[in-house]
Design a protein around this motif. Sequence first.
Motif, short mmCIF file in Angstrom:
data_model
loop_
_atom_site.label_atom_id
_atom_site.label_comp_id
_atom_site.label_asym_id
_atom_site.label_seq_id
_atom_site.Cartn_x
_atom_site.Cartn_y
_atom_site.Cartn_z
N PRO A 177 0.82 -1.22 0.00
CA PRO A 177 0.00 0.00 0.00
C PRO A 177 0.85 1.26 0.00
O PRO A 177 1.92 1.32 0.61
N ALA A 178 0.34 2.26 -0.69
CA ALA A 178 0.95 3.59 -0.67
C ALA A 178 0.41 4.35 0.54
O ALA A 178 -0.47 3.88 1.27
N ALA A 179 0.93 5.55 0.76
CA ALA A 179 0.44 6.40 1.85
C ALA A 179 -1.06 6.62 1.67
O ALA A 179 -1.53 6.91 0.57
N GLY A 180 -1.81 6.44 2.76
CA GLY A 180 -3.25 6.60 2.70
C GLY A 180 -4.00 5.35 2.30
O GLY A 180 -5.24 5.34 2.30
N GLN A 181 -3.27 4.28 1.97
CA GLN A 181 -3.90 3.00 1.64
C GLN A 181 -3.59 1.97 2.73
O GLN A 181 -2.64 2.10 3.48
N VAL A 182 -4.43 0.93 2.77
CA VAL A 182 -4.26 -0.17 3.72
C VAL A 182 -4.51 -1.47 2.97
O VAL A 182 -5.48 -1.59 2.23
N ARG A 183 -3.62 -2.43 3.14
CA ARG A 183 -3.82 -3.73 2.52
C ARG A 183 -5.00 -4.45 3.20
O ARG A 183 -5.13 -4.48 4.42
N ASP A 184 -5.89 -5.00 2.40
CA ASP A 184 -7.05 -5.74 2.89
C ASP A 184 -6.57 -7.09 3.43
O ASP A 184 -6.23 -7.98 2.66
N VAL A 185 -6.57 -7.23 4.76
CA VAL A 185 -6.20 -8.52 5.36
C VAL A 185 -7.44 -9.30 5.80
O VAL A 185 -7.34 -10.48 6.17
N MET A 186 -8.60 -8.63 5.78
CA MET A 186 -9.83 -9.31 6.23
C MET A 186 -10.26 -10.40 5.25
O MET A 186 -10.72 -11.47 5.65
N THR A 187 -10.12 -10.13 3.96
CA THR A 187 -10.61 -11.08 2.96
C THR A 187 -9.87 -12.41 3.02
O THR A 187 -10.50 -13.47 2.95
N PRO A 188 -8.53 -12.43 3.18
CA PRO A 188 -7.88 -13.74 3.35
C PRO A 188 -8.06 -14.33 4.74
O PRO A 188 -7.97 -15.55 4.90
N MET A 189 -8.31 -13.51 5.76
CA MET A 189 -8.34 -14.01 7.14
C MET A 189 -9.72 -14.49 7.57
O MET A 189 -9.85 -15.56 8.19
N LEU A 190 -10.76 -13.73 7.29
CA LEU A 190 -12.04 -14.00 7.94
C LEU A 190 -12.79 -15.22 7.39
O LEU A 190 -13.35 -15.98 8.20
N PRO A 191 -12.87 -15.47 6.07
CA PRO A 191 -13.62 -16.66 5.65
C PRO A 191 -13.11 -17.97 6.27
O PRO A 191 -13.92 -18.74 6.79
N PRO A 192 -11.79 -18.24 6.27
CA PRO A 192 -11.36 -19.48 6.92
C PRO A 192 -11.54 -19.44 8.44
O PRO A 192 -11.79 -20.48 9.06
N LEU A 193 -11.42 -18.26 9.05
CA LEU A 193 -11.65 -18.16 10.49
C LEU A 193 -13.11 -18.45 10.81
O LEU A 193 -13.43 -19.19 11.76
N LEU A 194 -14.04 -17.88 10.04
CA LEU A 194 -15.46 -18.16 10.24
C LEU A 194 -15.75 -19.65 10.08
O LEU A 194 -16.51 -20.24 10.86
N ALA A 195 -15.14 -20.28 9.07
CA ALA A 195 -15.35 -21.71 8.85
C ALA A 195 -14.84 -22.51 10.04
O ALA A 195 -15.50 -23.47 10.48
N ALA A 196 -13.69 -22.14 10.58
CA ALA A 196 -13.15 -22.85 11.74
C ALA A 196 -14.03 -22.68 12.97
O ALA A 196 -14.02 -23.53 13.86
N LEU A 197 -14.80 -21.60 13.01
CA LEU A 197 -15.68 -21.33 14.14
C LEU A 197 -17.08 -21.88 13.94
O LEU A 197 -17.96 -21.67 14.77
N GLY A 198 -17.31 -22.58 12.82
CA GLY A 198 -18.59 -23.24 12.61
C GLY A 198 -19.56 -22.51 11.71
O GLY A 198 -20.73 -22.89 11.63
N ALA A 199 -19.12 -21.46 11.03
CA ALA A 199 -19.97 -20.72 10.10
C ALA A 199 -19.37 -20.78 8.71
O ALA A 199 -18.15 -20.80 8.55
N LYS A 200 -20.22 -20.79 7.69
CA LYS A 200 -19.74 -20.88 6.32
C LYS A 200 -20.01 -19.56 5.60
O LYS A 200 -21.12 -19.04 5.65
N THR A 201 -18.99 -19.03 4.95
CA THR A 201 -19.16 -17.79 4.19
C THR A 201 -19.83 -18.12 2.86
O THR A 201 -19.24 -18.79 2.01
N SER A 202 -21.06 -17.65 2.70
CA SER A 202 -21.77 -17.90 1.44
C SER A 202 -21.34 -16.91 0.36
O SER A 202 -21.35 -17.24 -0.82
#
Length: 376
Positions: A177-202
């Motif tokens: 990311p450049a200044a003022g930007q943020v790399r999206d870490v939620m998209t790679p992190m949350l779907p597998p985390l939700l699955a591990a917690l018993g929820a499926k990302t539709s």
Amino acid sequence: MTDPSWEQARELARAAVRPAEPTDLNVHGALGTTTAADLCALGPVPHAATSAMDGWAVAGSGPWRIDATDGPLEPGHARPIVTGGVPPEGADAVLPSEWGEVDGDLLHGDAPPAGRHVRPAGEEAQEGDVIVASGSVLTPARLAVLSAAGHDLVRVRHAPLVRLLVTGDELIGAGVPAAGQVRDVMTPMLPPLLAALGAKTSHHERVHDDVSALVAQVGRSDADLVVSAGGTGRSSADPIESAWDRLGADVRFRGVDMRPGHPVSLAVLPDGRAWLALPGNPLAAALTALSFVPALVAGFTDVPLPRLEHEVAAAAFEGRAGTTLVPAVRTPDGLVPAGASRPHMLRGLADADAVAVVPSPGLAAGERVPVLARVW
């Protein structure tokens, strides 16, 4: 309004979700579902006495004459048998193949005690025994034992489907990311985390910090739950509260007495779907998901809240709020805090073996500490 405690918020999250209607599924397609009733053995397991070894079913003492007929086995006779085979009527035991020697039509060997190497009918379960209790998640092993117990269909509740929304105009999906930007870490992190917690990302979507866009995404969802990441602050750029106002959502909590993750919020939409709004800081998002997604899943599958495990602290843990969640590492002496665990940091969580649930006074070395088990 006073922020609820971490424990109260977990109870509120569980109560915010209506249990799913049970359905009957074939055992071949029921992996990951939760049983809606006790499932009992439909007959004895094993259903009949069977051989535990390859060898010979024998009657009486040896040597035994090898018998190729299909009728009852007479004393002094033996008949070949394979593991899982049903010994013929009259058989006393099974002589393993490595313990016998064939000479012509005679089998020589030491006579085994009566019943040796024979698995009795009903040894594992009798008809009517509870094989898998209500509220159990169906694992491969549980599906196998249900099949062995005679089940074709099982009454279950499926895992909740989640529509995941990641908000933020500053997010980018690739590169540095450049200044003022943020790399999206939620998209790679949350779907597998939700699955591990018993929820499926539709479905998951990255959404601009725009109330109309957020409302439109939620309106198009047929998922059971909505989980968003980001937008929970109080500034004009944070759209969650305005989206809830526009939708007429019933807010169950707007912030929790915890660190990190204080801005985490929960509402119920008019159609009954719960919406869990995670903070935008990545560690805060992960720890609030670990805290409250299991509670939502418990409500949906109609099971109690998961109990916390306890371990021994090998170092002091600081309490900075009613509840402080601290990524922790196991050592031979017990748990110690992981490094790099501020709300915007993930390295500590990446190295963690568990997450310590620390009360406001903190914990000293040697005390027992409640933990959220690592699910990844």
